[in-house]
Design a protein around this motif. Sequence first.
Motif, PDB file in Angstrom:
ATOM      1  N   TYR A   4       0.845  -1.202   0.000  1.00 15.35           N
ATOM      2  CA  TYR A   4       0.000   0.000   0.000  1.00 15.35           C
ATOM      3  C   TYR A   4       0.883   1.256   0.000  1.00 15.35           C
ATOM      4  O   TYR A   4       0.680   2.168  -0.798  1.00 15.35           O
ATOM      5  N   PRO A  57      -4.123   4.777   5.794  1.00 11.99           N
ATOM      6  CA  PRO A  57      -4.578   3.947   4.670  1.00 11.99           C
ATOM      7  C   PRO A  57      -6.101   3.911   4.593  1.00 11.99           C
ATOM      8  O   PRO A  57      -6.789   3.833   5.613  1.00 11.99           O
ATOM      9  N   VAL A  79      -4.315  -2.962  -2.325  1.00 14.27           N
ATOM     10  CA  VAL A  79      -4.418  -1.604  -1.775  1.00 14.27           C
ATOM     11  C   VAL A  79      -5.721  -1.458  -0.971  1.00 14.27           C
ATOM     12  O   VAL A  79      -6.287  -0.382  -0.852  1.00 14.27           O
TER      13      VAL A  79
END
Length: 193
Positions: A4, A57, A79
């Motif tokens: 990520y 994130p 991701v």
Amino acid sequence: MTFYAFARSVCNLALAPIYRYKVIGRENFPTQGGVLLCANHIHAFDPIIVGINAPRPVHYMAKEELFSVPILGKIVRKVYAFPVKRGLSDREALRKGLSILKEGHVLGLFPEGTRSKTGELGKGLAGAGFFALRTSAVVVPCAIIGPYKPFKRIKVVFGDPLDLSQARRNKISADETTELIMKAIQNLIITYK
């Protein structure tokens, strides 16, 4: 470095020189706990631009079709995106979204459900209100202010977290809660355009 973080760095290197984004209100973003991040949707790059600039994130619901595209499907999963069947009540996607928030992560949503063809904010779907009411997650409105034209500045504005405690106590509907969220996004667009 996680995949990520790597993908975020690569996307930032590719897109920052072109769209020269300006981020406003990053300090409004909670540093821990579940966050429901709700933004307007004006371009296919919105999830990437918001994801690059959010301090934590972001897990996104993404249309199911993306996950069957070779290579892209694998990247999208790495991701933190998860599939949703559009146009249906996808119970599995709803459970996954609730789980992400309850585990203290960030769930990113575009309440309109699809990109605006005019650039104007459309009507939000009940999903945003559903997640806001079913969890104790903090709701952060976000405005993406374009145009997405090379070398024109894009603004990403993170608004103050919304206090929905009264909405939860009064047991207002998911639709009404979504309307509150959409008003907050609209106010950010008007203020920072």
